[in-house]
Motif scaffolding. Structure first.
Motif, PDB file in Angstrom:
ATOM      1  N   CYS A  98       3.637   4.253  -7.507  1.00  0.00           N
ATOM      2  CA  CYS A  98       3.015   5.556  -7.270  1.00  0.00           C
ATOM      3  C   CYS A  98       1.605   5.437  -6.688  1.00  0.00           C
ATOM      4  O   CYS A  98       0.773   6.338  -6.838  1.00  0.00           O
ATOM      5  N   ARG A  99       1.325   4.276  -6.085  1.00  0.00           N
ATOM      6  CA  ARG A  99       0.062   4.049  -5.376  1.00  0.00           C
ATOM      7  C   ARG A  99      -1.153   3.916  -6.293  1.00  0.00           C
ATOM      8  O   ARG A  99      -2.288   4.176  -5.865  1.00  0.00           O
ATOM      9  N   ALA A 115       0.830  -1.201   0.000  1.00  0.00           N
ATOM     10  CA  ALA A 115       0.000   0.000   0.000  1.00  0.00           C
ATOM     11  C   ALA A 115       0.865   1.251   0.000  1.00  0.00           C
ATOM     12  O   ALA A 115       0.476   2.294  -0.500  1.00  0.00           O
ATOM     13  N   GLU A 116       2.073   1.156   0.605  1.00  0.00           N
ATOM     14  CA  GLU A 116       2.950   2.306   0.650  1.00  0.00           C
ATOM     15  C   GLU A 116       3.540   2.562  -0.725  1.00  0.00           C
ATOM     16  O   GLU A 116       3.693   1.673  -1.541  1.00  0.00           O
ATOM     17  N   GLY A 117       3.890   3.784  -0.968  1.00  0.00           N
ATOM     18  CA  GLY A 117       4.514   4.115  -2.237  1.00  0.00           C
ATOM     19  C   GLY A 117       4.707   5.608  -2.342  1.00  0.00           C
ATOM     20  O   GLY A 117       4.418   6.361  -1.419  1.00  0.00           O
ATOM     21  N   HIS A 174      -3.751   1.534  -8.123  1.00  0.00           N
ATOM     22  CA  HIS A 174      -4.229   0.168  -7.927  1.00  0.00           C
ATOM     23  C   HIS A 174      -3.780  -0.711  -9.086  1.00  0.00           C
ATOM     24  O   HIS A 174      -3.718  -0.277 -10.236  1.00  0.00           O
ATOM     25  N   THR A 213       2.241   1.272  -9.928  1.00  0.00           N
ATOM     26  CA  THR A 213       1.924   0.682  -8.625  1.00  0.00           C
ATOM     27  C   THR A 213       2.811   1.279  -7.537  1.00  0.00           C
ATOM     28  O   THR A 213       2.374   1.436  -6.394  1.00  0.00           O
TER      29      THR A 213
END
Length: 271
Positions: free
Chosen positions: A174-175, A134-136, A177, A172
């Motif tokens: 860069c958050r 989830a982090e990014g 989905h 991904t």
């Protein structure tokens, strides 16, 4: 051209389209080595056989991308804000990359392909069972996305692929989905392929010894056969992508990529 040659091109195009829809990768990394094998068997000029394979593969993605995007758009997975910001850079990058590729000896182009595809296969194999964290990093601004698109375009033009192996991990990270990243990557194949089409036509326009029915470095019979087959199978791959865990399939595909990278390394050694 023999009937067997056409049948093999259709099979390759079918696999390319399915993978474009399923994994958002365009299938170019699979297409280039096999086109190289087929073109070598057809006695294409050895000094240009890889350039023709890369250019034809990249142009095929122009048609694959359209079909794949139509399937993904029905599921509202497209990030058009990202596509608009990256598309111009992607077109410019592949155009410039095509000019660079035309200046490279087959040995160096094959070496670059082998290294990049081999590393991509290893990375995919390593991450096949991982979930996207989830982090990014927050998504870049328009200038950053334009620059990212340009870099992806240059590399894509050298390996004849739609850039999915870079675009999806980048998005991904860069958050974005994973399903949105796959769909957006499929759409990015269009400006990448368009830039490659223009670039490889220009860079190969005055090259002597190219086979009949070639426009620049693009071999039209292979383009037609692969494009027709890929357009038919891309929607099926996109449907499967939304019903299966594609991570397990990526492990198998990663092993195939590593094998193809070894072949291209052998090709580079004997060029």
């Amino acid at each position: 051209m023999s009937p067997l040659f056409i049948v093999m091109l259709l099979v390759l195009g079918s696999a390319t389209g399915f993978l474009a829809g399923l994994l958002g990768i365009g299938g170019g990394m699979l297409l280039v080595p096999f086109l190289t094998m087929l073109f070598t068997a057809q006695a294409f000029p050895p000094q240009h056989v890889l350039h023709i394979a890369v250019a034809t593969s990249l142009t095929t993605i122009l048609f694959t991308s359209v079909s794949s995007v139509r399937a993904h758009r029905k599921r509202s997975a497209m990030r058009w804000d990202i596509i608009k910001a990256m598309a111009g850079g992607a077109f410019l990058g592949t155009f410039v990359g095509a000019q660079l590729a035309s200046l490279l000896h087959t040995r160096w182009l094959a070496t670059f392909f082998a290294i990049f595809v081999g590393c991509s296969g290893l990375a995919m194999l390593r991450n096949a069972r991982r979930t996207i964290p989830a982090e990014g990093r927050p998504l870049f601004g328009k200038v950053g996305l334009f620059g990212a698109g340009s870099g992806i375009g240059v590399i894509s033009s050298l390996v004849g692929a739609g850039g999915g192996f870079i675009t999806i991990p980048f998005l991904t990270w860069c958050r974005v989905h994973i399903h949105e990243a796959v769909a957006t990557s499929a759409a990015m194949g269009f400006p990448i392929a368009a830039g490659g089409l223009v670039g490889y036509v220009i860079s190969g326009w005055n090259v002597e010894g190219l086979p009949p029915l070639a426009i620049g470095f693009i071999y039209l019979p292979a383009l037609a056969a692969c494009a027709i087959a890929s357009v038919l199978t891309a929607p099926f791959g996109a449907r499967v992508a939304h019903t299966l865990d594609v991570m397990s399939l990526k492990k198998i595909f990663a092993m195939l990529l590593i094998g193809l990278a070894i072949y291209m390394a052998w090709k580079a050694y004997h060029s």
